[in-house]
Each structure stands twice: as C-alpha cells, then as structure tokens.
Design a protein around this motif. Structure first.
Motif, PDB file in Angstrom:
ATOM      1  N   LYS A  79       0.842  -1.211   0.000  1.00 34.50           N
ATOM      2  CA  LYS A  79       0.000   0.000   0.000  1.00 34.50           C
ATOM      3  C   LYS A  79       0.868   1.250   0.000  1.00 34.50           C
ATOM      4  O   LYS A  79       1.902   1.287   0.655  1.00 34.50           O
ATOM      5  N   ASN A  80       0.433   2.281  -0.720  1.00 34.31           N
ATOM      6  CA  ASN A  80       1.128   3.580  -0.762  1.00 34.31           C
ATOM      7  C   ASN A  80       2.593   3.474  -1.178  1.00 34.31           C
ATOM      8  O   ASN A  80       3.425   4.240  -0.734  1.00 34.31           O
ATOM      9  N   ALA A  81       2.870   2.476  -1.994  1.00 31.95           N
ATOM     10  CA  ALA A  81       4.266   2.294  -2.405  1.00 31.95           C
ATOM     11  C   ALA A  81       4.667   3.381  -3.400  1.00 31.95           C
ATOM     12  O   ALA A  81       3.924   3.681  -4.323  1.00 31.95           O
ATOM     13  N   PRO A  82       5.857   3.980  -3.206  1.00 35.51           N
ATOM     14  CA  PRO A  82       6.361   4.934  -4.200  1.00 35.51           C
ATOM     15  C   PRO A  82       6.926   4.191  -5.414  1.00 35.51           C
ATOM     16  O   PRO A  82       7.120   2.976  -5.371  1.00 35.51           O
ATOM     17  N   THR A  83       7.188   4.948  -6.477  1.00 37.25           N
ATOM     18  CA  THR A  83       7.753   4.354  -7.697  1.00 37.25           C
ATOM     19  C   THR A  83       9.180   4.851  -7.902  1.00 37.25           C
ATOM     20  O   THR A  83       9.439   6.058  -7.852  1.00 37.25           O
ATOM     21  N   LEU A  84      10.071   3.905  -8.137  1.00 39.40           N
ATOM     22  CA  LEU A  84      11.469   4.236  -8.432  1.00 39.40           C
ATOM     23  C   LEU A  84      11.773   3.836  -9.874  1.00 39.40           C
ATOM     24  O   LEU A  84      11.560   2.685 -10.261  1.00 39.40           O
ATOM     25  N   LEU A  85      12.257   4.802 -10.653  1.00 44.70           N
ATOM     26  CA  LEU A  85      12.675   4.537 -12.038  1.00 44.70           C
ATOM     27  C   LEU A  85      14.194   4.436 -12.081  1.00 44.70           C
ATOM     28  O   LEU A  85      14.896   5.378 -11.678  1.00 44.70           O
ATOM     29  N   LEU A  86      14.704   3.289 -12.524  1.00 49.28           N
ATOM     30  CA  LEU A  86      16.157   3.074 -12.580  1.00 49.28           C
ATOM     31  C   LEU A  86      16.619   3.114 -14.034  1.00 49.28           C
ATOM     32  O   LEU A  86      15.963   2.534 -14.909  1.00 49.28           O
ATOM     33  N   TYR A  87      17.726   3.781 -14.279  1.00 47.34           N
ATOM     34  CA  TYR A  87      18.273   3.870 -15.642  1.00 47.34           C
ATOM     35  C   TYR A  87      19.655   3.238 -15.720  1.00 47.34           C
ATOM     36  O   TYR A  87      20.527   3.548 -14.898  1.00 47.34           O
ATOM     37  N   THR A  88      19.853   2.342 -16.672  1.00 41.67           N
ATOM     38  CA  THR A  88      21.195   1.808 -16.966  1.00 41.67           C
ATOM     39  C   THR A  88      21.283   1.635 -18.485  1.00 41.67           C
ATOM     40  O   THR A  88      20.320   1.901 -19.197  1.00 41.67           O
ATOM     41  N   ALA A 176       7.382   8.788 -12.140  1.00 42.00           N
ATOM     42  CA  ALA A 176       7.962   8.132 -10.964  1.00 42.00           C
ATOM     43  C   ALA A 176       8.184   9.152  -9.853  1.00 42.00           C
ATOM     44  O   ALA A 176       8.263  10.356 -10.112  1.00 42.00           O
ATOM     45  N   ASP A 177       8.265   8.652  -8.620  1.00 43.99           N
ATOM     46  CA  ASP A 177       8.589   9.538  -7.489  1.00 43.99           C
ATOM     47  C   ASP A 177      10.086   9.802  -7.433  1.00 43.99           C
ATOM     48  O   ASP A 177      10.528  10.875  -7.045  1.00 43.99           O
ATOM     49  N   TYR A 178      10.850   8.763  -7.784  1.00 36.34           N
ATOM     50  CA  TYR A 178      12.315   8.874  -7.754  1.00 36.34           C
ATOM     51  C   TYR A 178      12.875   8.337  -9.056  1.00 36.34           C
ATOM     52  O   TYR A 178      12.331   7.384  -9.614  1.00 36.34           O
ATOM     53  N   VAL A 179      13.978   8.948  -9.492  1.00 40.25           N
ATOM     54  CA  VAL A 179      14.674   8.411 -10.666  1.00 40.25           C
ATOM     55  C   VAL A 179      16.160   8.309 -10.329  1.00 40.25           C
ATOM     56  O   VAL A 179      16.722   9.211  -9.699  1.00 40.25           O
ATOM     57  N   THR A 180      16.762   7.185 -10.677  1.00 39.65           N
ATOM     58  CA  THR A 180      18.170   6.966 -10.330  1.00 39.65           C
ATOM     59  C   THR A 180      18.971   6.488 -11.540  1.00 39.65           C
ATOM     60  O   THR A 180      18.582   5.537 -12.215  1.00 39.65           O
ATOM     61  N   ILE A 181      20.068   7.179 -11.785  1.00 39.83           N
ATOM     62  CA  ILE A 181      20.987   6.810 -12.860  1.00 39.83           C
ATOM     63  C   ILE A 181      22.043   5.885 -12.263  1.00 39.83           C
ATOM     64  O   ILE A 181      22.795   6.296 -11.366  1.00 39.83           O
ATOM     65  N   VAL A 182      22.101   4.649 -12.739  1.00 37.54           N
ATOM     66  CA  VAL A 182      23.062   3.671 -12.200  1.00 37.54           C
ATOM     67  C   VAL A 182      24.202   3.535 -13.208  1.00 37.54           C
ATOM     68  O   VAL A 182      24.256   2.587 -13.992  1.00 37.54           O
ATOM     69  N   ASP A 183      25.103   4.526 -13.217  1.00 37.25           N
ATOM     70  CA  ASP A 183      26.168   4.523 -14.239  1.00 37.25           C
ATOM     71  C   ASP A 183      27.352   5.341 -13.731  1.00 37.25           C
ATOM     72  O   ASP A 183      28.054   5.956 -14.518  1.00 37.25           O
TER      73      ASP A 183
END
Ligand code: BES
Ligand code: MN
Length: 460
Positions: A79-88, A176-183
């Motif tokens: 419930k109420n989970a945020p969304t994380l967008l990951l980029y690679t 998304a709530d968060y976006v993270t660049i994994v590089d």
C-alpha cells in the motif's frame, strides 16, 4: 529478510548462477557507435528482455532508429508504495585499439577477482547487479516493497539519440517519485560515495579543406596551403597556456558552487596516487584550480582526436587536402550545450586563416550539467545503504563524465534524482582491458537491494 547480512547470504547462495548470467550478458557485442553491430545489439536486448520477463517484470522493447531501449516495470502489492525509475545501459564502447587487449573483449576472463571484458563495468556490470538485486528480492520475498520501473538504454555511449526522442511520448509510463541513474562510481575500493552531479557535454567535428586533392610536397611545398598547419593554428588559439578556454562567452553561464554545497564534497586529491595509477600527475586544465575542481566544477574544451595526411608506416611526402579534429566540451550546470557549441563554432570560423575552408559540425545529443539535492529521500536512502554495506560513512562526490539523457529523464518522470554506481577511475572503461571486480558486483547488488528495502520501509 532484507538486512545487509541477510542479503549477503542470499547473494552468496545465488552467486554461481548470477555470475554465469553476467558472463553471458558480457558476450554480446553491443557496440552502439557502429551500425555493423545492430544485430548483436538486438540479440543482447532480446536476452535481457527474456531475463527480466523470467524475473517477473513486464517488459517492452522501445524501438528507435538505432538500438532499442527496454522498458520494464514491476507493480508492488504494498500500500502507498512509491515508484522508483532506474536507468542503466546495455550498449558498450568500441574495442579499438584491439591489439592492446590482453584477452578478447567479448570473451570475459576472471583473474584475481576481476572480470575483464568490454562493458564489464560500463555499464553491463552495473546494469547486471541492478537486475540481479531486483530478481533476487522478488524470488526471496515474493515481490517488491515499492513499484519499480527500469530503462535499459541501447545508445548511451552515443548520447541516447533514440531514447531522447521517445521521452515526450512515453511520459505517462515514465512517471515516478524517484529516478536513479546507475552509471557512476565511488571514490575508492573502500570509500563509498554517492554522486551529486555530473558534467554535461557537447561534441563537434572540425574539417579543414585545402586543395582539391593531395599534392606532392616537393612541387607544392611552400606554395599550397597545408590544412594541417591551418588546423594547428586554429586549435592553438582555443586555450591559453594557463589552460583557460579563450572562446568568448565560454565561462559566462558557469554556476558557482555555494559554500554549503562545497562543504559536502570530498575534494581532497592525492597527486602521488594519481601518478601511480595513471603514469603522470594531474596537471591538465585550468592551472589555478585543484584537480577535482577542474573535473567537477569547471567546464573544459578538449581535443579528442586529430587526423589527416600520412600516418602509416615509413614516410610519404605529401601535402594533404584535408585535416580533421574532434572536439568536446564538458559543461557545468547552467551552461547550455547548443549555445556553447555555437560559440566554439563561430570562434573557429573566425580564426581560420584565409586560403582554406573550414566546416564545424556540432553534433546533436549533448546534455547539460546536472546537480541533485543531497537532502532528498532517494539520495539519503542510497547514502544509508552504502554506509551499511561498507560499514563506514558515505561521502559525496561529483563526476566529470556525462550521462546525456539524465536531465530529460528527470523532467519526463517528474521524479527526484539520484546518481549512483560502483565504478572506479582505474576500471579502464572505454579503454583496452576494461574490468570490474566481483567484490563490487556484490556490493552493488547489496546497495541496490538495501536501498529498495529502505524506501519500502519508509513510505510517504
Ligand atoms: N558511465 C559513463 C559516465 C562516467 C564516466 C561515469 C566516468 C563515471 C565515471 C558513461 O557511460 C559515459 O561514458 N558517457 C559518455 C557520454 C558521451 C559518449 C556522450 C561520456 O561521458 O563520455
Ligand atoms: Mn561509458
């Protein structure tokens, strides 16, 4: 279920199979710069798509004029989970000069805890620990505590032209709530760090044309205008001996760092260590700044290649018809890539001696410099996870390299941005004998898995 100790045990249990899958991923020749590798790149995307599908993701291939991107998503039942967008990214740099590789670039070799292959670190290694962490969390917990979206780009190393065009039309899916660049990287093998920003980039080709064709340098020497000499004359005007770029307006828009921002950064630099690692001290660029200031806080103009005339074996007495240079500028926040491109182009045109023709092609696909908010929830979650994995406080750094899609992705997703990774300056990315360590593959897995667990515990 998801403390570092528990995650570490899970990793150790799964390690043999994960390693096998990582090596399979490394065998695809997914070089984006050369369209000869289009089919191999598609095969790599197909393999990844199947891997993610098996892991429980919904996966779409997003076609472009070049290599496709993959978009994968996993819906959490929390419930109420945020969304994380990951980029690679799954594409890699070309392998030349091939003769300097000690083992074939697409036949991964494990030696003393290091994996040697093109892409071992940048970015297949980083992509793989990300995917492996997600897959393992799903297997062990029956699901994920937050919603995950994943973009795996096939063209990062050429500036993400295809994905850039898609961002507007895919906005709804990218939300998304968060976006993270994994590089990105850390400061040292035992020095965890989160990256608070990177530099932007704009690149260009300079072509100087003299006579219609090559000429005999005896008959024409001293008569015909040699375009290599013209090129040298032009290039020598771009910077002064103190390393300052002389293009008018080049520094006008540079945003200065506030004292508070500066305090956050690990700016100490070890010249002796640098010399040991790379064979020469860090003496390039603007002399009045320290090395990390020059790499992180200042823009640059660098010549990446010069060619023309005869450079084969032996000797050839020729006055060439054409001379070329490749130039890139690394940019800091507030500088506009296209504006800098035009300023450099105009400066070169103005400083071309009469008697030769110059053409400057400013390339598309640059990107601006980036800063993230250190106090944001996503940056703090990663910093906490790094701290737990290394059992010491996580530092903050900036990065001199570029990930051109970052700003576009941040805007399209509307999420808070973080940048992370496990690269080291000594990994030889883009060069022969690129490598990544098995230790960092595990640390990357743990940090990613732990961060997702933390975001799930601490919803808002
Ligand atoms: N992963 C790198 C960026 C990077 C380099 C991060 C060094 C940390 C340390 C990324 O894949 C890359 O190489 N980007 C290119 C982009 C360019 C080709 C448009 C770069 O910075 O040259
Ligand atoms: Mn790269």
């Amino acid at each position: 279920m998801n403390t570092i100790e528990q995650l570490s045990q899970t990793y150790d249990k799964k390690q043999p199979k994960l390693l096998e899958d990582y090596l399979t991923f490394l065998r695809f020749k997914s070089i984006s710069a050369d369209s000869e590798y289009r089919e191999e790149s598609q095969a790599c995307a197909d393999w990844l798509k199947a891997y993610l599908t098996q892991s429980g993701f919904q996966v779409e291939q997003w076609d472009t004029a070049g290599n496709p991107s993959l978009f994968a998503s996993y819906h959490s039942s929390a419930k109420n989970a945020p969304t994380l967008l990951l980029y690679t990214h799954y594409d890699v740099q070309p392998i030349d000069p091939i003769e300097l590789w000690e083992s074939p670039p697409f036949e991964p070799l494990i030696k003393e805890g290091l994996v040697y292959a093109r892409g071992a670190q940048d970015n297949k290694g980083q992509c793989f620990y990300t995917v492996a962490a997600l897959k393992s969390l799903i297997e062990e917990n029956g699901g994920l505590p937050i919603h995950i979206k994943l973009i795996i780009d096939g063209e990062e190393e050429i500036g993400s032209p295809g994905l850039t065009k898609l961002l507007q039309t895919k906005k709804e899916q990218l939300k998304a709530d968060y976006v993270t660049i994994v590089d990105l990287g850390i400061l040292g093998p035992d020095s965890p760090a989160v990256t608070l920003g990177c530099r932007g980039i704009i690149t260009m080709d300079v072509i100087v044309q003299g006579t219609r064709g090559d000429l005999h340098s005896g008959s024409h020497g001293g008569v015909a205008f040699n375009p290599i000499h013209a090129l040298i004359e032009i290039l020598s005007k771009l910077r002064d001996p103190q390393g300052k770029v002389l293009v008018p307006g080049f520094y006008d828009d540079v945003a200065e760092l506030s004292a508070d921002e500066r305090k956050l950064l690990a700016l100490e630099f070890d010249q002796a260590q640098y010399k040991k690692e790379f064979g020469s001290e860090a003496t390039g660029g603007e002399k009045q700044y320290t090395p990390f200031e020059r790499a992180w806080l200042r823009p640059t103009l660098e010549i990446n290649g010069i060619y023309g005339g005869y450079s084969g074996k032996g000797f050839k007495t020729v006055i060439p018809a054409v001379a070329n240079a490749k130039i890139s500028c690394r940019l800091v926040p507030n500088q506009v890539p296209s504006k800098i491109g035009q300023q450099v182009k105009q400066f070169i045109e103005k400083n071309t001696p009469s008697g030769v023709q110059v053409t400057v092609h400013v390339h598309e696909g640059g990107g601006p410099g980036i800063r993230t908010a250190p106090s944001s929830k996503i940056v703090q979650a990663f910093a906490t996870a790094y701290g737990e994995v290394f059992k010491k406080p996580c530092q903050f750094i900036l990065e001199g390299g570029s990930i051109p899609i970052t700003n576009g992705l941040r805007e399209a997703s509307g999420g808070e941005l973080a940048m992370m990774g496990f690269g080291l300056a000594t990994d030889q990315i883009h060069a022969p004998n690129e490598h990544f360590s098995l230790d960092r593959l595990k640390q990357g897995f743990l940090t990613m898995a732990r961060t997702i667990a933390l975001l799930g515990e601490n919803k808002s």
